[in-house]
Design a protein around this motif. Sequence first.
Motif, PDB file in Angstrom:
ATOM      1  N   UNK A 178       0.839  -1.190   0.000  1.00  0.00           N
ATOM      2  CA  UNK A 178       0.000   0.000   0.000  1.00  0.00           C
ATOM      3  C   UNK A 178       0.874   1.239   0.000  1.00  0.00           C
ATOM      4  N   UNK A 238     -11.214   6.866   2.739  1.00  0.00           N
ATOM      5  CA  UNK A 238     -12.002   5.759   3.275  1.00  0.00           C
ATOM      6  C   UNK A 238     -11.207   4.966   4.304  1.00  0.00           C
ATOM      7  N   UNK A 239     -10.021   5.466   4.653  1.00  0.00           N
ATOM      8  CA  UNK A 239      -9.176   4.729   5.590  1.00  0.00           C
ATOM      9  C   UNK A 239      -8.861   5.618   6.786  1.00  0.00           C
ATOM     10  N   UNK A 240      -8.573   4.962   7.908  1.00  0.00           N
ATOM     11  CA  UNK A 240      -8.243   5.698   9.117  1.00  0.00           C
ATOM     12  C   UNK A 240      -6.734   5.890   9.181  1.00  0.00           C
ATOM     13  N   UNK A 241      -6.311   7.064   9.594  1.00  0.00           N
ATOM     14  CA  UNK A 241      -4.877   7.368   9.615  1.00  0.00           C
ATOM     15  C   UNK A 241      -4.281   7.331  11.005  1.00  0.00           C
ATOM     16  N   UNK A 243      -4.633   4.808  13.329  1.00  0.00           N
ATOM     17  CA  UNK A 243      -4.531   3.483  13.938  1.00  0.00           C
ATOM     18  C   UNK A 243      -5.830   2.702  13.937  1.00  0.00           C
ATOM     19  N   UNK A 244      -6.964   3.377  13.888  1.00  0.00           N
ATOM     20  CA  UNK A 244      -8.241   2.666  13.909  1.00  0.00           C
ATOM     21  C   UNK A 244      -8.558   2.040  12.559  1.00  0.00           C
ATOM     22  N   UNK A 245      -9.628   1.257  12.537  1.00  0.00           N
ATOM     23  CA  UNK A 245     -10.056   0.636  11.281  1.00  0.00           C
ATOM     24  C   UNK A 245     -11.427   1.170  10.908  1.00  0.00           C
TER      25      UNK A 245
ATOM     26  N   UNK B 310      -8.826   1.756  17.828  1.00  0.00           N
ATOM     27  CA  UNK B 310      -7.437   1.317  17.960  1.00  0.00           C
ATOM     28  C   UNK B 310      -6.997   0.428  16.818  1.00  0.00           C
ATOM     29  N   UNK B 311      -7.905  -0.394  16.335  1.00  0.00           N
ATOM     30  CA  UNK B 311      -7.569  -1.274  15.226  1.00  0.00           C
ATOM     31  C   UNK B 311      -6.673  -2.419  15.649  1.00  0.00           C
ATOM     32  N   UNK B 315      -1.468  -4.098  11.389  1.00  0.00           N
ATOM     33  CA  UNK B 315      -2.217  -4.365  10.163  1.00  0.00           C
ATOM     34  C   UNK B 315      -2.232  -3.105   9.297  1.00  0.00           C
ATOM     35  N   UNK B 316      -1.840  -3.302   8.045  1.00  0.00           N
ATOM     36  CA  UNK B 316      -1.950  -2.220   7.071  1.00  0.00           C
ATOM     37  C   UNK B 316      -2.895  -2.709   5.996  1.00  0.00           C
ATOM     38  N   UNK B 317      -3.986  -2.017   5.809  1.00  0.00           N
ATOM     39  CA  UNK B 317      -4.955  -2.480   4.817  1.00  0.00           C
ATOM     40  C   UNK B 317      -5.740  -1.296   4.282  1.00  0.00           C
ATOM     41  N   UNK B 319      -8.553   0.017   4.779  1.00  0.00           N
ATOM     42  CA  UNK B 319      -9.272   0.982   5.608  1.00  0.00           C
ATOM     43  C   UNK B 319      -8.535   1.240   6.923  1.00  0.00           C
ATOM     44  N   UNK B 320      -7.284   0.791   6.992  1.00  0.00           N
ATOM     45  CA  UNK B 320      -6.428   1.125   8.130  1.00  0.00           C
ATOM     46  C   UNK B 320      -5.038   1.380   7.598  1.00  0.00           C
ATOM     47  N   UNK B 321      -4.684   2.611   7.435  1.00  0.00           N
ATOM     48  CA  UNK B 321      -3.347   2.921   6.958  1.00  0.00           C
ATOM     49  C   UNK B 321      -2.797   4.069   7.794  1.00  0.00           C
ATOM     50  N   UNK B 322      -2.288   3.716   8.980  1.00  0.00           N
ATOM     51  CA  UNK B 322      -1.892   4.754   9.926  1.00  0.00           C
ATOM     52  C   UNK B 322      -0.705   5.573   9.443  1.00  0.00           C
ATOM     53  N   UNK B 323      -0.709   6.820   9.832  1.00  0.00           N
ATOM     54  CA  UNK B 323       0.459   7.650   9.573  1.00  0.00           C
ATOM     55  C   UNK B 323       1.618   7.152  10.409  1.00  0.00           C
ATOM     56  N   UNK B 326       1.819   6.631  14.311  1.00  0.00           N
ATOM     57  CA  UNK B 326       0.479   6.505  14.888  1.00  0.00           C
ATOM     58  C   UNK B 326      -0.037   5.090  14.656  1.00  0.00           C
ATOM     59  N   UNK B 327       0.899   4.150  14.441  1.00  0.00           N
ATOM     60  CA  UNK B 327       0.499   2.817  14.007  1.00  0.00           C
ATOM     61  C   UNK B 327      -0.223   2.035  15.087  1.00  0.00           C
ATOM     62  N   UNK B 328       0.037   2.373  16.354  1.00  0.00           N
ATOM     63  CA  UNK B 328      -0.447   1.513  17.430  1.00  0.00           C
ATOM     64  C   UNK B 328       0.033   0.083  17.143  1.00  0.00           C
TER      65      UNK B 328
END
Lengths: 319, 565
Positions: A178, A238-241, A243-245, B310-311, B315-317, B319-323, B326-328
């Motif tokens: 990604x 559509x994605x969380x930045x 840490x959340x989903x 928190x997610x 996991x990187x996917x 609808x979850x692509x942390x900066x 901020x990955x947790x």
Amino acid sequence: MRAFRKRRELTTVIDRTKAIAPSDILAFVTLRNERIRLPYFLRYYRNLGIRHFLIVDNGSDDGSAAYLEAQEDVSLWSTGASYKAASFGVDWLNHLLRHYGTGHWTLTVDPDEFFVYPFCDTRPIEALTDWLDTYDIRSFPAMLLDMYPKGPIDAVPYREGQNPFEIAAWFDAGNYTIERNWYFQNLWIQGGPRARMFFSKTPEAAPSLNKIPLVKWERDFVFASSTHMLLPRGLNMVYDEWGGEKASGCLLHAKFLSPLTAKVAEEMKRREHYSGSREYAAYQETLSTEPDLWTKWSEKYINWRQLEILGLMSKGNWA
Amino acid sequence: MTVGFVMMCHTALHRAAEVARYWAESGAPVVIHVDARVPAKDYAALGKSLADLDTVSFSKRYKCEWGTFSLVAAAQSGAEQMLARHAEVRHVFLASGSCLPLRPVEELVAYLDARPHTDFIESVTTAEVGWTVGGMDMERFTLRFPFSWKTQRRLFDRYVDFQRRIGVKRRLPAGLVPHLGSQWWCLTRQTLSAILEDPDRPMYDRFFKRVWIPDESYFQSLARLYATSIESRSLTLSKFDYQGKPHIFYDDHLQLLRRSDCFVARKIWPKADRLYATFLSPRAAISPPAEPNPAKIDRLFSKAVERRTKGRPGLYMQSRFPRQDHENGKTSAPYSVFQGFSDLFENFEGWLSKYVVARVHGHLFGPDRVEFGGGETMFSGCLSDSAKLRDYNPRGFLANLIWNARGERQCFMYSPRDNQSIDWFTATDPNAQISVISGAWAVPLFRSNRNFRDIRREAARLQRIETYHLDILRSMYVKARVRIWTMADFIENPMEPLQTIIDEISPRSTRRLTEAPQMVDLTGFGQFLQNLKNQGMQPRLMGDFPVGDDPHPKHTRRGRPYLVK
């Protein structure tokens, strides 16, 4: 703007859009020569709760048009114009979306894409769109998940009406990469069997898998490049930045299914696909060797929960 | 004695009608409040559909806007009408149009008969609530809110800020202690009439008209003034998520709802046909009535909120692509990186896999291919061994590998010869255990059959790379568990550091190291380093190797007695 010009390329075959009710969820499709796949495709989406199909037929000569014309919940347009010149069909669909989709939840898919979302086995698509409405979410992502059979792709013929995933039951669970597109704010996802099989030497050329097929359409919305990204750009977030989903789904892609070799040969002749059909060129080169996309690490598809656990999609806070 | 329901309806009126009919036919009177914004046509249709039931009545309609006093006013008039018309009612139950009774009315009546003076109303002091949206609890009472939160959000926020700055504080009515809680309650006639007939009610109403979201505080605060016995919980199962939106129940929640033993649940998706069909069909009451037990549902919804906020770590996917940062969890599980070990020891991977319960890979980031453990060409999740694919996104590759192999610890070899673009990623990842024998990269050069000029150049290159990597590993940003030895120090006594590393990988295994890995023959290595020096390259990372005093691998030496902590 382009869509507005390109609307003239469309000829109405049958227009049943009067039957669309204000709360109906609509599907928008472009296709060419998909007759054999259509019965299952329509059945699948009717079961999910799609009320009307708005379809552009790009010069099929296999009876697709006649079949679709006979369906009560289909409105059909046809065009003989170039798929490529219409930004790979997007111009046509943008026009239809603007005209008929405004105010509706719209699902834009190809005939070989099957939308899977959290709880899709127990809740109709309306449950999802109602839920999205309560959060004022306007777009919902679904990554393209390439499905493939075990053994050579053309080994088991697909029968009309059959669930394609009885044959193409396998997928890659965890080889997707990604990147963030800072300009359009969308994610650029690549990987899967196509990347490892056909693009292992040129990974940057592997097809994009990020898609945003489900959108509550408004007049000024437009698909910028297939369903990979939208304008205005906020729709791509559509994605969380942090840490959340967020909630997301998958588009099961029944591309690697017979008759593929014939289709690839035809598409190579037409050269109407993206980037000089480089994708099809890569297929043709490899397909002549009867490749097997299957490996012992392939995952066999069971249901959406499996995709959720594998981290390919997410329930987000929908429970 | 019975219970009466006051229903607040604004959408899905046909469902509200079904529920009202169910209650009325089970002997519980119902008063329905319909939002004044509902079109007259729909209102009339609802009235008509319930016309045959004489215990169902409609109360004065208010235009209900979320967060305003109108909701309280509607509840007040509904409750007044209930008390006035139905003398047999002892408990009044406030419900919404999207509520669904999960248990027969007789069970509820029996439950309430056993507690005739108890008021069921969640009522918590402002100091103790943790769930208010926007962090406002006491301020709901002390500030003024002339602007709508839903339609005039910006003005709302600005005015709140403004009041905070100039320190506005409204005075509370004497004797009133602000309490908050779910707006769905069940109060006794005594308590409710005391609230509604209080001579001071105009004063309280005036105060609460300026409070934000008074439907969560009006009855909750006033009940404290009159009630003799408050059970601070709602009989309505209603869960809110982190944005203050109610969770919705669907057909697939049927079993969960049934087993919860709650009396009423909200909010139900209006098209959940199976839920309505099941719970509104006549059923025999079970006695004695069971206590409500929503623990399972609580867990389901709190897990959903946790997933959203928190997610899943690592996991990187789509609808979850942390900066970055901020990955947790940059990765999903602990893993080990061994730098220099495979240069210094023969078949270190084979040796290591005997002592740890883990997958031991070769050089995953090797220049030619990905060396998966066991010589595999592919690994979990269909990761390919193509170096090109890996180098297209090395960090993604590593995160994928760790994620795909959840449940099995991953170990891999690393060296300055490998792709270095994961250096910062691993160094700042708390899941990484990085062990480095610095300078060991020189051993393969020492044993190679290449021209010395090339060797010297290569040595200089590798030393530069490793120096840079070690700088990262010694920086203040490091979150990984890092251990660094010079090669000289390590061969002095290899067993102790190895035992430490292995104990950390599998802490519960009590296995002692019985044999050391086979060290390569280093005879002449000191001379080799001296030659490099003589040629103008200064090898600095290996530690001290005096010429002529060659290190001898001590095959026979057993591990030092290990001290048990």
